[in-house]
Design a protein around this motif. Structure first.
Motif, PDB file in Angstrom:
ATOM      1  N   GLY A 154      -4.172  -1.870  -7.142  1.00 45.12           N
ATOM      2  CA  GLY A 154      -5.095  -2.358  -6.121  1.00 45.12           C
ATOM      3  C   GLY A 154      -6.480  -2.625  -6.676  1.00 45.12           C
ATOM      4  O   GLY A 154      -7.472  -2.552  -5.956  1.00 45.12           O
ATOM      5  N   LYS A 155      -6.570  -2.951  -7.967  1.00 45.15           N
ATOM      6  CA  LYS A 155      -7.880  -3.200  -8.585  1.00 45.15           C
ATOM      7  C   LYS A 155      -8.459  -4.548  -8.168  1.00 45.15           C
ATOM      8  O   LYS A 155      -9.662  -4.738  -8.201  1.00 45.15           O
ATOM      9  CB  LYS A 155      -7.758  -3.158 -10.112  1.00 45.15           C
ATOM     10  CG  LYS A 155      -7.459  -1.781 -10.672  1.00 45.15           C
ATOM     11  CD  LYS A 155      -7.438  -1.834 -12.192  1.00 45.15           C
ATOM     12  CE  LYS A 155      -7.213  -0.464 -12.790  1.00 45.15           C
ATOM     13  NZ  LYS A 155      -7.236  -0.514 -14.274  1.00 45.15           N
TER      14      LYS A 155
ATOM     15  N   LYS B 256       0.919   4.073  -3.006  1.00 48.00           N
ATOM     16  CA  LYS B 256       0.609   5.483  -2.755  1.00 48.00           C
ATOM     17  C   LYS B 256       1.767   6.406  -3.159  1.00 48.00           C
ATOM     18  O   LYS B 256       1.551   7.575  -3.462  1.00 48.00           O
ATOM     19  CB  LYS B 256       0.261   5.688  -1.276  1.00 48.00           C
ATOM     20  CG  LYS B 256      -1.100   5.103  -0.903  1.00 48.00           C
ATOM     21  CD  LYS B 256      -1.411   5.256   0.570  1.00 48.00           C
ATOM     22  CE  LYS B 256      -2.790   4.665   0.906  1.00 48.00           C
ATOM     23  NZ  LYS B 256      -3.100   4.762   2.354  1.00 48.00           N
TER      24      LYS B 256
ATOM     25  N   VAL C 218      -8.080  -7.674  -5.079  1.00 46.47           N
ATOM     26  CA  VAL C 218      -7.549  -7.947  -3.744  1.00 46.47           C
ATOM     27  C   VAL C 218      -7.822  -9.397  -3.356  1.00 46.47           C
ATOM     28  O   VAL C 218      -8.798 -10.007  -3.814  1.00 46.47           O
ATOM     29  CB  VAL C 218      -8.169  -7.002  -2.684  1.00 46.47           C
ATOM     30  CG1 VAL C 218      -7.748  -5.581  -2.931  1.00 46.47           C
ATOM     31  CG2 VAL C 218      -9.694  -7.111  -2.679  1.00 46.47           C
TER      32      VAL C 218
ATOM     33  N   ALA D  71     -11.808  -5.090  -6.614  1.00 43.28           N
ATOM     34  CA  ALA D  71     -11.972  -4.084  -5.556  1.00 43.28           C
ATOM     35  C   ALA D  71     -12.883  -2.974  -6.072  1.00 43.28           C
ATOM     36  O   ALA D  71     -12.966  -2.725  -7.277  1.00 43.28           O
ATOM     37  CB  ALA D  71     -10.614  -3.508  -5.161  1.00 43.28           C
ATOM     38  N   SER D  72     -13.561  -2.337  -5.158  1.00 45.68           N
ATOM     39  CA  SER D  72     -14.379  -1.178  -5.528  1.00 45.68           C
ATOM     40  C   SER D  72     -13.472  -0.090  -6.102  1.00 45.68           C
ATOM     41  O   SER D  72     -12.349   0.110  -5.625  1.00 45.68           O
ATOM     42  CB  SER D  72     -15.112  -0.651  -4.293  1.00 45.68           C
ATOM     43  OG  SER D  72     -15.710   0.599  -4.559  1.00 45.68           O
ATOM     44  N   GLU D  73     -13.953   0.603  -7.131  1.00 45.63           N
ATOM     45  CA  GLU D  73     -13.127   1.631  -7.781  1.00 45.63           C
ATOM     46  C   GLU D  73     -12.696   2.711  -6.783  1.00 45.63           C
ATOM     47  O   GLU D  73     -11.628   3.297  -6.920  1.00 45.63           O
ATOM     48  CB  GLU D  73     -13.892   2.260  -8.948  1.00 45.63           C
ATOM     49  CG  GLU D  73     -13.037   3.122  -9.835  1.00 45.63           C
ATOM     50  CD  GLU D  73     -13.695   3.500 -11.141  1.00 45.63           C
ATOM     51  OE1 GLU D  73     -13.234   4.467 -11.777  1.00 45.63           O
ATOM     52  OE2 GLU D  73     -14.686   2.848 -11.526  1.00 45.63           O
ATOM     53  N   SER D  74     -13.525   2.937  -5.772  1.00 44.06           N
ATOM     54  CA  SER D  74     -13.180   3.949  -4.759  1.00 44.06           C
ATOM     55  C   SER D  74     -11.981   3.511  -3.910  1.00 44.06           C
ATOM     56  O   SER D  74     -11.341   4.335  -3.249  1.00 44.06           O
ATOM     57  CB  SER D  74     -14.385   4.230  -3.860  1.00 44.06           C
ATOM     58  OG  SER D  74     -14.791   3.048  -3.179  1.00 44.06           O
ATOM     59  N   ASP D  75     -11.682   2.200  -3.914  1.00 45.51           N
ATOM     60  CA  ASP D  75     -10.553   1.679  -3.132  1.00 45.51           C
ATOM     61  C   ASP D  75      -9.266   1.571  -3.956  1.00 45.51           C
ATOM     62  O   ASP D  75      -8.220   1.202  -3.414  1.00 45.51           O
ATOM     63  CB  ASP D  75     -10.903   0.302  -2.548  1.00 45.51           C
ATOM     64  CG  ASP D  75     -12.014   0.384  -1.508  1.00 45.51           C
ATOM     65  OD1 ASP D  75     -12.091   1.423  -0.830  1.00 45.51           O
ATOM     66  OD2 ASP D  75     -12.805  -0.570  -1.387  1.00 45.51           O
ATOM     67  N   TRP D  76      -9.345   1.849  -5.248  1.00 44.35           N
ATOM     68  CA  TRP D  76      -8.131   1.810  -6.065  1.00 44.35           C
ATOM     69  C   TRP D  76      -7.169   2.899  -5.601  1.00 44.35           C
ATOM     70  O   TRP D  76      -7.587   3.948  -5.109  1.00 44.35           O
ATOM     71  CB  TRP D  76      -8.441   2.061  -7.536  1.00 44.35           C
ATOM     72  CG  TRP D  76      -9.281   1.013  -8.196  1.00 44.35           C
ATOM     73  CD1 TRP D  76      -9.781  -0.130  -7.633  1.00 44.35           C
ATOM     74  CD2 TRP D  76      -9.741   1.024  -9.560  1.00 44.35           C
ATOM     75  NE1 TRP D  76     -10.517  -0.824  -8.551  1.00 44.35           N
ATOM     76  CE2 TRP D  76     -10.511  -0.147  -9.744  1.00 44.35           C
ATOM     77  CE3 TRP D  76      -9.582   1.894 -10.619  1.00 44.35           C
ATOM     78  CZ2 TRP D  76     -11.113  -0.437 -10.959  1.00 44.35           C
ATOM     79  CZ3 TRP D  76     -10.171   1.597 -11.835  1.00 44.35           C
ATOM     80  CH2 TRP D  76     -10.926   0.444 -11.995  1.00 44.35           C
ATOM     81  N   ILE D  77      -5.889   2.647  -5.782  1.00 45.30           N
ATOM     82  CA  ILE D  77      -4.888   3.669  -5.492  1.00 45.30           C
ATOM     83  C   ILE D  77      -4.420   4.241  -6.830  1.00 45.30           C
ATOM     84  O   ILE D  77      -3.813   3.534  -7.645  1.00 45.30           O
ATOM     85  CB  ILE D  77      -3.719   3.085  -4.690  1.00 45.30           C
ATOM     86  CG1 ILE D  77      -4.219   2.608  -3.321  1.00 45.30           C
ATOM     87  CG2 ILE D  77      -2.612   4.121  -4.519  1.00 45.30           C
ATOM     88  CD1 ILE D  77      -3.176   1.927  -2.483  1.00 45.30           C
TER      89      ILE D  77
ATOM     90  N   GLN E 269       0.825  -1.204   0.000  1.00 43.11           N
ATOM     91  CA  GLN E 269       0.000   0.000   0.000  1.00 43.11           C
ATOM     92  C   GLN E 269       0.861   1.257   0.000  1.00 43.11           C
ATOM     93  O   GLN E 269       0.589   2.215  -0.719  1.00 43.11           O
ATOM     94  CB  GLN E 269      -0.930   0.018   1.226  1.00 43.11           C
ATOM     95  CG  GLN E 269      -2.106  -0.946   1.148  1.00 43.11           C
ATOM     96  CD  GLN E 269      -3.126  -0.517   0.119  1.00 43.11           C
ATOM     97  OE1 GLN E 269      -3.003  -0.819  -1.060  1.00 43.11           O
ATOM     98  NE2 GLN E 269      -4.146   0.189   0.574  1.00 43.11           N
TER      99      GLN E 269
END
Length: 545
Positions: free
Chosen positions: A263-264, A158, A266, A278-284, A154
């Motif tokens: 992170g698409k 980032k 998990v 993963a939810s698109e809102s959780d992508w980095i 992570q």
């Protein structure tokens, strides 16, 4: 004395600690330890060894472990020897199930050398108390390692570091900095060809056919040809070719404009290797993570083209001149191409696709030759207009007019910011009006809702205007290069596909054959005109004073 046909089981995971610990757990050291142990015991005969190198202990879905259990079921093996319980597995529930239920039921002897455990000499306390505790500790270790690995990944994501095993097609890992991407010059030529072909109007399958005919290796074949041990879940065999799917994935991938989306997918948890979306809102998502090979302008236009219906020549897959560009002004559907031949002469025309399918709209028919005549005149006028606009910009820049000076003449933005400020003040004053009894609670609630909505609307409009201003300022910075581009379109005599896709977003056709041409950057150019007009008016006023 009972003789046992023993299997030695060796396992090493990539996550088994630091380098020193990896060495002590190495496959070679495990093998030497277990063979030395068996050599001193007359009742043990090693008949085979099973090695899972690079497999996590969190799961028992390991190829050599599965093969060993098959040999247990066939009667070939009736004793299993491991270095310690952690080499057998780190899932304490599954480990306990094998050691306490499955092996006793199959009459299998189990030995963990460093844990001093042998199932034929172990008492109840060892089997039912000590072993579960040790297995639980091993499971906790596995969970802790998994957490640390996720946390480390992570942090890298980032920071815009690429953590994939293989670089995206068109890029390669930087040998000097392994978590960064650099452009692969050979493959990047193909990526650029794919994007340019899409802009020209080719379908994804048409692009794939073109690439296969030209002999370009597909992403899978290219990686394998370069020595990568790469296996794709999308491949259709060893002789992998270009197809509509792998072309489509390239066209949608923002990595080519310098944006890393990671992170698409998990893992469900540390015990199960299955991955889910993963939810698109959780992508980095990190912008400017590496050098782009496609401009954002081209990428956005390609996304628009991907969403259009492109009607192509069935024999050659080549795009027609107006593929994906013509739309019905009334229903919004695309216009489709039709051709009539009469006395050896072909007449090409376009009609509304909704009318063609359902007769729910009108024909909106227009001949291609009529379209071309109108567009030649329109384009020449447009190129003169935009040339004059950018020449004024260049002239002002030569006069040392700065970007902030242009921005300060955005009257619409000034009005919007003033409006937002006014409604915030009115909303704030409501509390004093309520306190002083000027309004009651119902009026307070009603006005607060009104002013909140008004403020939010103004803020949304401000954000949109600021985004437009950012684009306009970029156009101002690139005014000279824009003028050079316009030089190539000077006094055109014929409409070409290249000219069309370079300047036009879409063409709306009305029933009476009137055309509404929507140009790329039409909004930006209108905005530039407003700013220039405001600047000149204030300059004239200042000089008059």
């Amino acid at each position: 004395m009972t003789m046992y046909n023993a299997a030695i089981y060796l396992r090493l995971s990539k996550d088994d600690g630091e380098e020193g610990k990896r060495e002590s757990n190495s496959i070679t050291n495990q093998r030497n330890l277990l063979r030395a142990y068996a050599k001193d015991r007359l009742d043990l005969k090693i008949i085979d060894e099973y090695i899972d190198d690079g497999y996590s202990g969190a799961t028992f879905v390991r190829p050599s472990f599965i093969k060993m259990m098959e040999d247990v079921d066939s009667g070939k093996v009736n004793c299993i020897i491991v270095k310690d319980l952690s080499r057998f597995g780190r899932d304490y529930i599954e480990s306990g199930r094998y050691i306490q239920k499955i092996f006793p039921a199959k009459n299998i002897r189990f030995i963990a050398v460093n844990d001093n455990y042998d199932s034929i000499t172990a008492d109840t306390a060892e089997s039912h108390l000590v072993l579960p505790v040790k297995n639980f500790v091993n499971d906790s270790y596995c969970r802790d390692i998994s957490t640390k690995v996720k946390s480390s990944q992570q942090i890298k994501r980032k920071k815009g570091e690429f953590i994939g095993a293989f670089a995206t097609y068109g890029y390669k890992k930087n040998p000097k900095k392994k978590n960064s991407l650099i452009i692969d010059e050979r493959a990047s030529l193909v990526v650029k060809l794919i994007f340019n072909s899409k802009l020209e109007g080719y379908s994804n399958q048409g692009i794939a056919t073109k690439l296969n005919e030209l002999g370009y290796l597909s992403p899978l074949s290219y990686k394998q040809d370069n020595g990568s041990n790469f296996i794709s879940g999308f491949s259709n065999g060893i002789d992998s070719k270009w197809n509509a799917k792998n072309v489509g994935r390239i066209l949608k991938n923002k990595v080519y404009i310098g944006i890393l989306e990671q992170g698409k997918r998990v893992k469900i948890n540390y015990k199960i290797d299955k991955r889910i979306k993963a939810s698109e809102s959780d992508w980095i998502v990190v912008e400017d993570a590496h050098e782009p090979m496609i401009s954002k302008d081209v990428f956005e236009r390609v996304q628009d083209m991907c969403n259009r219906d492109l009607y192509l020549n069935e024999r050659t897959d080549n795009p027609h001149l107006f593929s994906g560009m013509l739309y019905c002004k009334d229903c919004g559907s695309s216009l489709i191409r039709r051709a009539n031949k009469y006395k050896g002469r072909e007449t090409v025309f376009y009609i509304c696709s909704t009318y063609n399918k359902k007769k729910e709209c009108t024909r909106h028919s227009i001949k291609q030759e009529d379209l071309e005549k109108v567009l030649v005149d329109t384009f020449n006028y447009y190129f003169v207009y935009t040339t004059n606009l950018y020449e004024k910009i260049v002239e002002l820049r030569l006069q040392q007019v700065k970007e902030e000076d242009f921005a300060s003449h955005d009257e619409k933005l000034i009005r919007l910011e003033s409006s937002a400020k006014k409604y915030r003040a009115l909303k704030s004053a409501l509390y004093d009006d309520l306190k002083e009894g000027i309004i009651d609670e119902n009026e307070f609630a009603r006005f607060r809702t009104i002013y909140t909505i008004k403020t939010q609307d103004a803020e949304i409009a401000i954000k949109k205007q600021e985004e437009l201003l950012t684009k306009v300022l970029e156009n101002i910075r690139n005014a000279e290069s824009y003028l050079r581009k316009l030089e190539t379109f000077k006094e055109i005599k014929k409409v070409t596909r290249n000219i069309l896709i370079s300047v036009v977003d879409k063409i709306l056709v009305s029933e009476d054959k009137d055309l509404e041409i929507v140009f790329h950057e039409q909004e930006e150019h209108a905005y530039l005109e407003e700013i220039l007009a405001s600047y000149n008016n204030k300059k004239i006023l200042k000089e008059a004073i």
